[in-house]
Design an enzyme around this catalytic site. Structure first.
Site, PDB file in Angstrom:
ATOM      1  N   ARG A  70       0.818  -1.219   0.000  1.00 49.71           N
ATOM      2  CA  ARG A  70       0.000   0.000   0.000  1.00 49.71           C
ATOM      3  C   ARG A  70       0.853   1.272   0.000  1.00 49.71           C
ATOM      4  O   ARG A  70       0.401   2.336  -0.431  1.00 49.71           O
ATOM      5  CB  ARG A  70      -0.932  -0.050   1.217  1.00 49.71           C
ATOM      6  CG  ARG A  70      -1.637   1.211   1.575  1.00 49.71           C
ATOM      7  CD  ARG A  70      -2.891   0.965   2.376  1.00 49.71           C
ATOM      8  NE  ARG A  70      -2.713   0.133   3.579  1.00 49.71           N
ATOM      9  CZ  ARG A  70      -2.032   0.492   4.655  1.00 49.71           C
ATOM     10  NH1 ARG A  70      -1.411   1.642   4.720  1.00 49.71           N
ATOM     11  NH2 ARG A  70      -1.958  -0.326   5.691  1.00 49.71           N
ATOM     12  N   TYR A 123     -15.895  19.079 -11.779  1.00 52.57           N
ATOM     13  CA  TYR A 123     -16.551  17.769 -11.879  1.00 52.57           C
ATOM     14  C   TYR A 123     -17.562  17.568 -10.731  1.00 52.57           C
ATOM     15  O   TYR A 123     -17.224  17.788  -9.558  1.00 52.57           O
ATOM     16  CB  TYR A 123     -15.426  16.736 -11.824  1.00 52.57           C
ATOM     17  CG  TYR A 123     -15.777  15.296 -11.941  1.00 52.57           C
ATOM     18  CD1 TYR A 123     -16.383  14.795 -13.085  1.00 52.57           C
ATOM     19  CD2 TYR A 123     -15.462  14.405 -10.905  1.00 52.57           C
ATOM     20  CE1 TYR A 123     -16.662  13.440 -13.201  1.00 52.57           C
ATOM     21  CE2 TYR A 123     -15.733  13.052 -11.019  1.00 52.57           C
ATOM     22  CZ  TYR A 123     -16.340  12.576 -12.163  1.00 52.57           C
ATOM     23  OH  TYR A 123     -16.604  11.243 -12.268  1.00 52.57           O
ATOM     24  N   ASP A 195      -7.436  20.209 -11.512  1.00 53.35           N
ATOM     25  CA  ASP A 195      -7.811  18.946 -12.149  1.00 53.35           C
ATOM     26  C   ASP A 195      -7.599  19.142 -13.642  1.00 53.35           C
ATOM     27  O   ASP A 195      -8.278  19.935 -14.287  1.00 53.35           O
ATOM     28  CB  ASP A 195      -9.274  18.618 -11.815  1.00 53.35           C
ATOM     29  CG  ASP A 195      -9.716  17.260 -12.370  1.00 53.35           C
ATOM     30  OD1 ASP A 195      -9.159  16.820 -13.397  1.00 53.35           O
ATOM     31  OD2 ASP A 195     -10.642  16.661 -11.792  1.00 53.35           O
ATOM     32  N   LYS A 220      -9.146   8.143 -17.595  1.00 50.42           N
ATOM     33  CA  LYS A 220      -9.554   8.647 -18.913  1.00 50.42           C
ATOM     34  C   LYS A 220      -8.442   8.410 -19.934  1.00 50.42           C
ATOM     35  O   LYS A 220      -8.307   7.321 -20.446  1.00 50.42           O
ATOM     36  CB  LYS A 220      -9.917  10.136 -18.805  1.00 50.42           C
ATOM     37  CG  LYS A 220     -10.872  10.459 -17.642  1.00 50.42           C
ATOM     38  CD  LYS A 220     -12.244   9.875 -17.853  1.00 50.42           C
ATOM     39  CE  LYS A 220     -13.177   9.980 -16.642  1.00 50.42           C
ATOM     40  NZ  LYS A 220     -13.295  11.241 -15.963  1.00 50.42           N
TER      41      LYS A 220
END
Ligand SMILES: *Cc1c(COP(=O)(O)O)cnc(C)c1O
Length: 403
Positions: A70, A123, A195, A220
């Site tokens: 992690r 967003y 972003d 994306k």
């Protein structure tokens, strides 16, 4: 073991050129560290064994030595190095999705009593996190006109911690004046987070424009093939340290297989982006000539808010834009979108073309949407542009017939 350690100590980056097409072929990999294998393999890891007590107790402020799955693996380090090189940042941090990258970056700056400024066109799910989580934790969230520019100085308070931008804005593509906003913010020691998913590290470089943090939904264009959700955050050194710590505290993690897909996507990113841009522009110009169309919301078009800023700060455009049709009844919209042969209907975007009716009225508050038409967001995929235009032409004809 020895081979892995060399890689970790000397991150491989053939960044002797800043051209993204060349940089992306080499970034984050060094075949000689992996038996000559071209790609960094997917490292699937939870436990990572230490060879001795000294190693277990070793202090690694750079977080480059894998200690636990992690925390970091050769896969996450390789992808982070590649994206940091692409954006011209110091270091990067991966997150489990684009939204997780946004929320982790915001949490790094959130504190009770603090104030956060957010561009009104970010967003929707990013807004939702601000409204439902940050406010519950005592953060004051204030939305501002995406076109505010240098006037943001009037919104800054002693307790303002950060400004979240997304340029161009979600759904409506307002291009923001990052340099002016960053100047005002930095005068007061406030961080600017951008972003930049639409630009995919190719069309604009927010860090060079003055931002402290760049956020990507790697889901994306980086992954590019609609088969994984991944997020990544790039920062200046100071921002990276803050965000890396927050990501560790929140437990952000991406598995080796998804990182492998994201890394593979990066190799072809520049070529794909050039094609997405070209096809989107061909479709947008064709749409502009149709009498069902009221407006094309694409930063390369003069009537898109911030078009001049786009000309100054961007080197190109991507495949995503919105067309505002003359107001259509729902049945006509259904006739358009239900019968498409090439354009699929769904969220996110990647190699294929997508069509999505949208309504910005639901997700903005500071600057009510004044458009009167029906908004359809399009993503130009890698199909042949003429085939896509034919598909849209048939769709618009179906729409007219259904009115
Ligand atoms: C899709 C998207 C996100 C969220 O990415 P996920 O991987 O779906 O969580 C965040 N920001 C922007 C601009 C996006 O387009």
């Amino acid at each position: 073991m020895v081979a892995i350690l060399t890689y970790l100590i000397a991150p491989s980056m053939s960044d002797d050129t800043k051209n993204p097409a060349t940089l992306l072929v080499h970034a984050g990999r060094n075949p000689l560290d992996n038996y000559g294998v071209v790609n960094v393999p997917p490292y699937r890891a939870s436990t990572i064994l230490f060879s001795c007590l000294d190693e277990l107790e070793g202090y690694d402020p750079e977080h480059r030595a894998p200690r636990y799955g992690r925390r970091s693996t050769p896969s996450s380090l390789a992808f982070e190095d590649a994206v940091a090189a692409l954006e011209g940042g110091d270091r990067a941090v991966v997150a489990s999705s684009g939204l997780a990258a946004v929320t982790t970056a915001l949490m790094a700056y959130a504190e009770a009593g603090g104030h956060l400024l957010v561009a009104d066109t970010v967003y929707g799910p990013s807004r939702d996190f601000c409204d439902k989580v940050l406010t519950r934790l005592g953060v004051t969230v204030e939305y501002v006109d995406a076109m505010i520019g240098a006037d943001i100085a009037h919104k800054l308070r002693p307790e303002t911690k950060a400004i979240l931008l997304e340029s161009p804005g979600s759904l409506t593509f307002e291009v923001q004046d990052i340099p002016a906003i960053a100047r005002a913010a930095h005068d007061k020691g406030i961080a600017v987070l951008v972003d930049s998913t639409w630009s995919a590290g190719i069309c604009s470089k927010p860090l060079e424009l003055g931002a402290d943090v760049v956020i990507h939904a790697a889901t994306k264009y980086f992954v590019g093939h609609a088969d994984a959700t991944v997020g990544v955050i790039v920062g200046t050194r100071e921002a990276w340290q803050r965000i890396k710590n927050t990501a560790l505290q929140l437990g952000q993690n991406v598995g080796g297989d998804d990182l492998y897909l994201a890394m593979r996507g990066l190799r072809t990113l520049a070529a794909r982006m050039a094609r997405h841009q070209e096809t989107a522009l061909a479709i947008a110009h064709w749409l502009k000539g149709r009498d069902e169309v009221q407006r094309v919301l694409h930063p390369a078009f003069a009537d898109c808010p911030g078009h001049d800023i786009w000309k100054r700060d961007f080197t190109g455009s991507s495949g995503l834009f919105t067309v505002e049709l003359k107001k259509q009844p729902r049945a006509a919209v259904a006739a358009l979108v239900d019968g498409m042969e090439q354009f699929g209907m769904g969220f996110s975007w990647g190699f294929e073309s997508l069509i999505l009716p949208t309504d910005p009225r639901k997700i903005r508050t500071a600057t009510p949407w004044s458009g009167t038409g029906t908004l359809i967001r399009l993503h130009a995929g890698l199909e042949d542009a003429d085939d896509l235009i034919r598909d849209l032409e048939k769709g618009l004809n179906r729409m007219k017939a259904a009115q």
